[in-house]
Write a protein that holds these residues in place. Structure first.
Motif, short mmCIF file in Angstrom:
data_model
loop_
_atom_site.label_atom_id
_atom_site.label_comp_id
_atom_site.label_asym_id
_atom_site.label_seq_id
_atom_site.Cartn_x
_atom_site.Cartn_y
_atom_site.Cartn_z
N VAL A 344 -6.35 -2.87 -12.09
CA VAL A 344 -5.24 -1.94 -11.31
C VAL A 344 -4.39 -0.16 -11.08
O VAL A 344 -4.34 0.31 -10.93
CB VAL A 344 -5.20 -2.71 -9.59
N THR A 345 -3.53 -1.32 -12.16
CA THR A 345 -2.01 -0.65 -12.35
C THR A 345 -2.88 0.34 -13.37
O THR A 345 -2.49 1.79 -13.32
CB THR A 345 -0.86 -1.59 -13.18
N ALA A 346 -3.71 0.10 -13.83
CA ALA A 346 -3.99 1.83 -15.67
C ALA A 346 -5.61 2.60 -14.43
O ALA A 346 -5.27 3.73 -14.96
CB ALA A 346 -5.39 0.76 -16.05
N ALA A 347 -5.58 2.04 -13.20
CA ALA A 347 -6.20 3.10 -12.59
C ALA A 347 -4.89 3.89 -11.87
O ALA A 347 -5.16 4.60 -10.89
CB ALA A 347 -6.94 2.60 -11.59
N GLY A 348 -3.77 3.91 -11.53
CA GLY A 348 -2.72 4.47 -11.12
C GLY A 348 -2.02 4.19 -9.93
O GLY A 348 -1.80 5.17 -9.42
N ALA A 349 -2.48 2.35 -9.61
CA ALA A 349 -2.11 2.36 -8.27
C ALA A 349 -1.00 2.29 -8.07
O ALA A 349 0.28 1.85 -9.86
CB ALA A 349 -2.91 1.12 -7.95
N ASN A 350 0.46 2.57 -7.42
CA ASN A 350 1.75 2.38 -6.91
C ASN A 350 2.34 0.76 -6.94
O ASN A 350 0.67 -0.42 -6.24
CB ASN A 350 2.50 2.87 -6.56
N PRO A 351 3.24 0.22 -7.43
CA PRO A 351 3.13 -1.50 -6.94
C PRO A 351 2.99 -2.36 -5.72
O PRO A 351 1.87 -3.45 -5.79
CB PRO A 351 4.57 -1.32 -6.96
N LEU A 352 3.19 -1.26 -4.13
CA LEU A 352 2.44 -1.73 -3.60
C LEU A 352 0.82 -2.11 -3.52
O LEU A 352 0.60 -2.94 -2.74
CB LEU A 352 2.92 -0.98 -2.36
N GLN A 353 0.33 -1.28 -4.36
CA GLN A 353 -1.04 -0.99 -3.76
C GLN A 353 -1.43 -1.87 -4.65
O GLN A 353 -3.17 -3.09 -4.38
CB GLN A 353 -1.42 0.39 -4.48
N LEU A 356 -1.45 -5.35 -2.61
CA LEU A 356 -2.84 -5.19 -1.43
C LEU A 356 -3.86 -5.14 -2.58
O LEU A 356 -4.58 -5.97 -1.77
CB LEU A 356 -2.16 -3.87 -1.61
N PHE A 357 -4.06 -4.76 -3.34
CA PHE A 357 -5.56 -4.49 -3.73
C PHE A 357 -5.95 -5.73 -4.98
O PHE A 357 -6.84 -5.97 -5.75
CB PHE A 357 -5.86 -3.14 -4.29
#
Lengths: 435, 257
Positions: A344-353, A356-357
């Motif tokens: 999920v990090t590699a997809a460009g999500a921010n820390p909160l996302q 959550l995800f």
């Protein structure tokens, strides 16, 4: 003289065989390894003095390299001496310290029995029987232990062929009767002392069943407990059981709501990676440990010092649940699959996302499971908190027991048991489904 | 949609420029030493090398999951290694990544997993609330269709087989509308037949949409069959850079011995 005996470092069997061939003492002591925690000599059994397999060979190896001293008496003599004067048998085996300790313990047991003997008993026969049985148990225990010590030593000093190994295994086997006989003297003394203290505190004594009036009240107690008053079941459930359950549920929910965000701060894999956040992890862990170290009952006493009623009970349960759940939650977070976070990090999500995800979907089942576990614990605790003024089942149990209403107390106990069992099994069922 | 269009103004310009990249982990392991590579847009690049040669670290340096201890990596002219939070996330959303272990969020639905590819594009209040635009959902469903498992959109991700899970991972990467696809040993835990399907998917996407693709591979024959270009790592050093047709016994000895 063979070399193996001279250096004394050869295998056990060799050393013993050589010792048997050679005239005693051999030039160097063949010291055995520790067997069952005690040192035994490598000397072969002395002929003609064995009582069955019992051969007194217990002796310490001497520091100056001389062979162990011979015991002062044969196996039978040792047992008789031990039976007459506890500790004397050990002295004959050249274990004076063990003898002294045994004697001291035995004196302690006798004193405890003497202090506790019901001198005003109406039926002294029963008291004599009861106390005689304890004394006999202590005495038999001592003899058994002495015999076993000697048996071990004898077996250890024999050549270790298969028969001897089998015999040793047999000697070491702890059957029920054996372990009953093997009860430690110290343990027995402690039990008697503890019963004594309890009896003094509760203002009853061992003569309880020998006095007519006590017998009567005991009969009342037992018959009351076996005849629960079913008529009060409905009102007890609606008034008191519900309050206990309510306190437990509210306490759990309160604790869980606060614990959920804090648990993320106490998860090593989230907080321990960066030097700036690592202290937060340690502080949180320490805080949770402190909260858990104080039992619910103490939190209840603190809360109740402000106000009486159910609310302080809920607060106490919340605080303890917070400590418990925050730890369990953070452990669930620590067990997550880091690969899913990475994706999920590699997809460009921010820390909160990311939380959550990726973190939340992984931990929610474990959060639910831990919360239900906490509810189980809190149902037990809520009943106890009733005893100190938080209301609920604990309160009525206290009242009924205090006023000798055994039938009513019995009914409340049944309700308590059914309620806790229902919660336990229900939550276990849900947990097995969720995770 | 604008972001997804590959820039064709200067096709000869390399899309990724890595210069002197080194990575030493805190435990002292030297994963990469002085690696310099250019990757052109639209290229299908296979990275070969034994386990622990630094292939995964190289891929993770490109999208900033790992920060190199020395050197620079520029993606379309912007330095990834020195970029800060928001810039890194904006760069990452243009790079899809798929993994050996698929790394799907197992307890959620396939669609939810694919929608994770849109997280980098969420702005404003949507960045902190798990709510997606209708256009995002349609995009995710289209991505699932491209890999042929649109019918599985609403089943739990961990109920799929390994090959299907890897295709969900590809769909998640496609939902990002990426200009670069990083694949970290995508077929290492799949059987040969599924491996071919997954690699076929990757090459088709590479050919049809012109998405640059970098794939870490263990199997030399796959590299020979699918790649436009092959680079080889050994103990963190770049020891081979050439065409798949050049992969012979000699190269094998150089990379794996």
């Amino acid at each position: 003289m063979s070399e193996s005996t001279d250096n004394g470092s050869a295998g056990e069997g060799v050393a013993v065989r050589d010792a048997a061939e050679a005239p005693w003492p051999v030039s160097a002591p063949a010291i055995r390894p520790q067997i069952a925690g005690r040192w035994v000599s490598a000397r072969p059994p002395l002929p003609g003095i064995a009582l069955g397999v019992l051969t007194p060979t217990i002796a310490r190896p001497r520091a100056d390299g001389l062979p162990p001293q011979r015991p002062l008496a044969s196996g039978g003599t040792v047992l008789v001496a031990q039976a007459l004067v506890p500790g004397l048998g050990y002295a004959l085996l050249r274990r004076p310290l063990r003898g002294a300790v045994t004697l001291a313990m035995f004196v302690l047991v006798v004193l405890a029995l003497y202090w506790q003997f019901p001198k005003d008993a109406k039926q002294p026969g029963a008291a004599w029987l009861w106390f005689g049985a304890i004394a006999a148990a202590v005495w038999l225990n001592l003899l058994y232990r002495t015999a076993r010590d000697m048996q071990f030593a004898a077996l250890a000093s024999e050549d270790l062929d298969s028969a001897a190994m089998q015999q040793r295994r047999h000697a070491q086997r702890q059957g029920f009767v054996r372990s009953l006989c093997g009860l430690n003297l110290l343990a027995i003394a402690l039990v008697i002392y503890g019963l004594n203290r309890l009896a003094i505190d509760a203002e009853v004594d061992f003569a309880l069943f020998t006095r007519q009036s006590n017998l009567h009240s005991a009969q009342q107690l037992v018959s009351g407990l076996f005849h629960p008053k079913w008529s009060i079941a409905g009102s007890t459930i609606s008034h008191y059981a519900w309050i206990s359950l309510e306190m437990a549920i509210l306490g759990t929910v309160g604790g869980a709501i606060v614990a959920a965000p804090f648990s993320f701060l106490a998860a090593r894999n989230l907080m321990g990676r960066h030097p700036a956040t690592r202290p937060v992890y340690y502080v949180m862990r320490f805080l949770f440990s402190c909260i858990r170290a104080i039992p619910t009952l103490i939190w209840g006493l603190i809360a109740i010092s402000f106000t009486l009623g159910h609310f302080p009970g809920v607060i106490a349960l919340s605080i303890f649940s917070f400590g418990l759940l925050a730890k369990l939650y953070s452990e669930a977070i620590e067990a997550i699959d880091w690969g899913q976070i990475e994706a999920v990090t590699a997809a460009g999500a921010n820390p909160l996302q990311v939380v959550l995800f990726s973190v939340v979907p992984q931990v929610v089942p474990y959060f639910i499971s831990s919360t239900l576990y906490s509810l189980e614990v809190n149902v037990h605790s809520a009943v106890v908190l009733g005893l100190i003024g938080a209301g609920g089942l604990g309160l009525v149990i206290n009242e009924y027991v205090g006023t000798f209403h055994w039938s009513e107390a019995s009914m409340v106990l049944i309700i308590t048991i059914v309620m806790t069992l229902a919660i336990d099994y229900g939550s276990a069922f849900i947990r097995s489904r969720v995770v | 949609m604008v972001d997804a269009e590959p820039s064709h103004d200067a096709p000869s310009d390399p899309q990724i420029v890595a210069r002197g990249v080194s990575k030493q982990f805190p435990n002292g392991a030297q994963a990469l030493s002085d690696v310099s590579v250019d990757v052109r847009p639209g290229e299908f690049l296979a990275v070969i090398g034994p386990s622990g040669a630094g292939k995964s670290t190289f891929l993770r340096c490109i999208n900033g999951l790992v920060r190199p201890s020395a050197g620079t990596i520029a993606f379309e002219g912007r330095d990834i290694c020195r970029a800060r939070g928001g810039d890194v996330r904006r760069a990452r959303r243009q790079m899809g990544m798929i993994f050996q272990q698929f790394n799907l969020v197992k307890r959620t639905s396939v669609l939810q997993n694919v929608l994770c590819g849109r997280l980098g594009y969420q702005s404003g209040w949507r960045a902190v609330v798990p709510v997606f635009k209708q256009s995002d959902v349609e995009l995710a469903l289209a991505a699932l269709e491209r890999v042929g498992i649109a019918d599985k959109a609403y089943v739990r991700a961990d109920s799929l087989s390994g090959g299907q899970q890897q295709r969900v991972a590809i769909a998640r990467a496609l939902a990002q509308q990426p200009r670069l696809m990083l694949a970290d040993e995508p077929v290492a835990s799949l059987d040969p037949e599924t491996s071919i399907t997954v690699l076929d998917d990757l090459r088709r996407i590479n050919r049809e949409q012109g998405i640059t693709t970098i794939v870490n591979l263990h199997q030399l024959d796959f590299a020979r069959e699918y790649a436009d270009r092959v680079i080889g790592f050994k103990q963190g050093r770049l020891v081979f850079d050439g065409l798949p047709s050049e992969l012979d016994r000699d190269v094998y000895e150089r990379v794996y011995r």
